[in-house]
Design a protein around this motif. Sequence first.
Motif, mmCIF file in Angstrom:
data_model
loop_
_atom_site.group_PDB
_atom_site.id
_atom_site.type_symbol
_atom_site.label_atom_id
_atom_site.label_comp_id
_atom_site.label_asym_id
_atom_site.label_seq_id
_atom_site.Cartn_x
_atom_site.Cartn_y
_atom_site.Cartn_z
ATOM 1 N N GLY A 179 0.833 -1.237 -0.176
ATOM 2 C CA GLY A 179 0.124 -0.001 -0.055
ATOM 3 C C GLY A 179 0.767 1.259 -0.049
ATOM 4 O O GLY A 179 0.223 2.333 -0.005
ATOM 5 N N THR A 180 2.016 1.188 0.098
ATOM 6 C CA THR A 180 2.788 2.488 -0.060
ATOM 7 C C THR A 180 3.502 2.473 -1.666
ATOM 8 O O THR A 180 3.679 1.635 -2.287
ATOM 9 C CB THR A 180 4.290 2.285 0.998
ATOM 10 O OG1 THR A 180 5.049 1.219 0.441
ATOM 11 C CG2 THR A 180 3.581 2.036 2.342
ATOM 12 N N HIS A 181 4.059 3.707 -1.814
ATOM 13 C CA HIS A 181 4.841 4.234 -3.006
ATOM 14 C C HIS A 181 6.131 3.664 -2.951
ATOM 15 O O HIS A 181 6.738 3.857 -1.652
ATOM 16 C CB HIS A 181 4.720 5.294 -3.470
ATOM 17 C CG HIS A 181 5.286 5.759 -4.676
ATOM 18 N ND1 HIS A 181 6.581 6.074 -4.900
ATOM 19 C CD2 HIS A 181 4.698 5.987 -5.804
ATOM 20 C CE1 HIS A 181 6.952 6.192 -5.972
ATOM 21 N NE2 HIS A 181 5.806 6.080 -6.722
ATOM 22 N N PRO A 182 6.956 3.209 -3.644
ATOM 23 C CA PRO A 182 8.574 2.700 -3.521
ATOM 24 C C PRO A 182 9.113 4.098 -2.836
ATOM 25 O O PRO A 182 10.278 3.714 -2.030
ATOM 26 C CB PRO A 182 9.042 2.427 -4.632
ATOM 27 C CG PRO A 182 8.032 1.721 -5.486
ATOM 28 C CD PRO A 182 6.633 2.590 -4.865
ATOM 29 N N ASP A 183 8.827 5.149 -3.087
ATOM 30 C CA ASP A 183 9.557 6.371 -2.621
ATOM 31 C C ASP A 183 9.096 6.673 -1.251
ATOM 32 O O ASP A 183 9.824 7.760 -0.715
ATOM 33 C CB ASP A 183 9.774 7.535 -3.631
ATOM 34 C CG ASP A 183 10.420 7.248 -4.991
ATOM 35 O OD1 ASP A 183 11.365 6.275 -4.707
ATOM 36 O OD2 ASP A 183 9.961 7.662 -5.989
ATOM 37 N N ASP A 184 8.030 6.275 -0.932
ATOM 38 C CA ASP A 184 7.587 6.707 0.605
ATOM 39 C C ASP A 184 8.595 6.474 1.526
ATOM 40 O O ASP A 184 9.350 5.117 1.753
ATOM 41 C CB ASP A 184 6.383 5.923 1.046
ATOM 42 C CG ASP A 184 5.165 6.418 0.211
ATOM 43 O OD1 ASP A 184 5.355 7.146 -0.490
ATOM 44 O OD2 ASP A 184 4.017 5.512 0.264
ATOM 45 N N ALA A 185 8.879 7.390 2.495
ATOM 46 C CA ALA A 185 9.901 7.182 3.550
ATOM 47 C C ALA A 185 9.812 6.109 4.500
ATOM 48 O O ALA A 185 10.745 5.611 4.892
ATOM 49 C CB ALA A 185 10.152 8.566 4.427
ATOM 50 N N GLU A 186 8.812 5.761 4.937
ATOM 51 C CA GLU A 186 8.341 4.859 5.671
ATOM 52 C C GLU A 186 9.033 3.239 5.369
ATOM 53 O O GLU A 186 9.378 2.708 6.153
ATOM 54 C CB GLU A 186 6.996 4.490 6.160
ATOM 55 C CG GLU A 186 6.213 3.836 4.860
ATOM 56 C CD GLU A 186 4.522 4.026 5.165
ATOM 57 O OE1 GLU A 186 4.218 3.021 5.476
ATOM 58 O OE2 GLU A 186 3.995 5.003 5.092
ATOM 59 N N ASN A 187 9.260 3.089 4.068
ATOM 60 C CA ASN A 187 9.945 2.082 3.662
ATOM 61 C C ASN A 187 11.529 1.715 4.039
ATOM 62 O O ASN A 187 12.003 0.843 4.031
ATOM 63 C CB ASN A 187 9.937 2.000 2.223
ATOM 64 C CG ASN A 187 8.569 1.717 1.599
ATOM 65 O OD1 ASN A 187 7.903 0.907 2.082
ATOM 66 N ND2 ASN A 187 8.212 2.437 0.576
ATOM 67 N N LEU A 188 11.944 3.096 4.279
ATOM 68 C CA LEU A 188 13.392 3.001 4.980
ATOM 69 C C LEU A 188 13.594 2.216 6.093
ATOM 70 O O LEU A 188 14.792 1.880 6.353
ATOM 71 C CB LEU A 188 13.754 4.502 5.099
ATOM 72 C CG LEU A 188 14.199 5.519 3.990
ATOM 73 C CD1 LEU A 188 14.246 6.708 4.347
ATOM 74 C CD2 LEU A 188 15.120 4.705 3.082
ATOM 75 N N THR A 189 12.515 1.988 6.927
ATOM 76 C CA THR A 189 12.553 1.330 8.121
ATOM 77 C C THR A 189 12.905 -0.379 7.933
ATOM 78 O O THR A 189 13.479 -0.803 8.702
ATOM 79 C CB THR A 189 11.492 1.486 9.139
ATOM 80 O OG1 THR A 189 10.170 0.686 8.281
ATOM 81 C CG2 THR A 189 11.010 2.683 9.304
ATOM 82 N N ASN A 190 12.692 -0.543 6.618
ATOM 83 C CA ASN A 190 13.218 -2.198 6.441
ATOM 84 C C ASN A 190 14.057 -2.062 5.281
ATOM 85 O O ASN A 190 14.219 -3.219 4.647
ATOM 86 C CB ASN A 190 11.805 -2.726 6.301
ATOM 87 C CG ASN A 190 11.153 -3.224 7.492
ATOM 88 O OD1 ASN A 190 10.847 -2.476 8.085
ATOM 89 N ND2 ASN A 190 11.010 -4.360 7.800
ATOM 90 N N ARG A 191 14.881 -1.209 4.861
ATOM 91 C CA ARG A 191 15.787 -1.041 3.870
ATOM 92 C C ARG A 191 16.973 -1.244 4.524
ATOM 93 O O ARG A 191 17.558 -0.889 5.420
ATOM 94 C CB ARG A 191 15.809 0.141 3.014
ATOM 95 C CG ARG A 191 14.266 0.519 2.383
ATOM 96 C CD ARG A 191 14.401 0.816 1.002
ATOM 97 N NE ARG A 191 13.234 0.773 0.236
ATOM 98 C CZ ARG A 191 12.755 1.765 -0.699
ATOM 99 N NH1 ARG A 191 13.559 2.837 -0.756
ATOM 100 N NH2 ARG A 191 11.659 1.426 -1.302
ATOM 101 N N SER A 192 17.784 -2.282 3.669
ATOM 102 C CA SER A 192 19.159 -2.663 4.353
ATOM 103 C C SER A 192 20.056 -2.952 2.990
ATOM 104 O O SER A 192 19.507 -2.745 1.880
ATOM 105 C CB SER A 192 19.114 -4.117 4.911
ATOM 106 O OG SER A 192 18.370 -4.841 3.996
ATOM 107 N N PRO A 193 21.377 -2.943 3.110
ATOM 108 C CA PRO A 193 22.419 -2.914 2.106
ATOM 109 C C PRO A 193 21.946 -4.263 1.164
ATOM 110 O O PRO A 193 22.652 -4.195 -0.084
ATOM 111 C CB PRO A 193 23.607 -2.849 2.521
ATOM 112 C CG PRO A 193 23.390 -2.930 4.145
ATOM 113 C CD PRO A 193 21.992 -2.884 4.320
ATOM 114 N N PHE A 194 21.738 -5.239 1.570
ATOM 115 C CA PHE A 194 21.569 -6.629 1.104
ATOM 116 C C PHE A 194 20.021 -7.148 1.615
ATOM 117 O O PHE A 194 19.893 -7.019 2.508
ATOM 118 C CB PHE A 194 22.605 -7.574 1.316
ATOM 119 C CG PHE A 194 23.882 -6.874 0.915
ATOM 120 C CD1 PHE A 194 24.467 -7.020 -0.377
ATOM 121 C CD2 PHE A 194 24.800 -6.373 1.951
ATOM 122 C CE1 PHE A 194 25.773 -6.420 -0.771
ATOM 123 C CE2 PHE A 194 25.934 -5.907 1.764
ATOM 124 C CZ PHE A 194 26.579 -6.006 0.340
#
Length: 189
Positions: A121-136
């Motif tokens: 339900g989020t857009h890929p550029d939504d900041a909230e996705n950063l909470t689960n973004r990792s280098p790999f």
Amino acid sequence: MSDIAKSDVIQQVQQWLEDVVIGLNLCPFAAKPNRNKQIKIHVSDTDTEADLLEDIYQQITTLDNTPSDVLDTTLIVTPSLFSEFENYNQFLDLVDALLHQLGKEGTYQVASFHPNYCFYGTHPDDAENLTNRSPFPIFHLIREASVEKVLKHYPDPEGIPERNIACVEGLSKAQVKELFPFLFKSLSS
């Protein structure tokens, strides 16, 4: 994968763990096990899903056979698999099925992280996705007992996701570039 490459992967994941997960307090339970060296970063150099499932099984077995005061949690990093988030996300169902098959539901849970993580339900550029973004791509095996123990002493654990979203939404563009350099690699190449 060479030993040098593996050490680079471990270094990048450790940096992300310290700067983002602990530094931004996205997981208020990570600092103590990190400080006590109870977090294992396992780099899986497999290139097939079947081999990765076997690798995850082996890491579950290691957790089963190691006291939590020695090894509390394991991050399984897969630099050779799942460049596409959708494929990674589908594989999570197989990991959950493995936990079920082993009778380990309620013993372990899996937290998921990926460079292109995108909540439903989020857009890929939504900041909230950063909470689960990792280098790999990472599969984080967490002991349920450890979580339950910490939650007894943590006020308002239900508010953690909301606080995390507010935290990452409050980051400046410069802070995002500093904390998540892996998101900008392809843009600078």
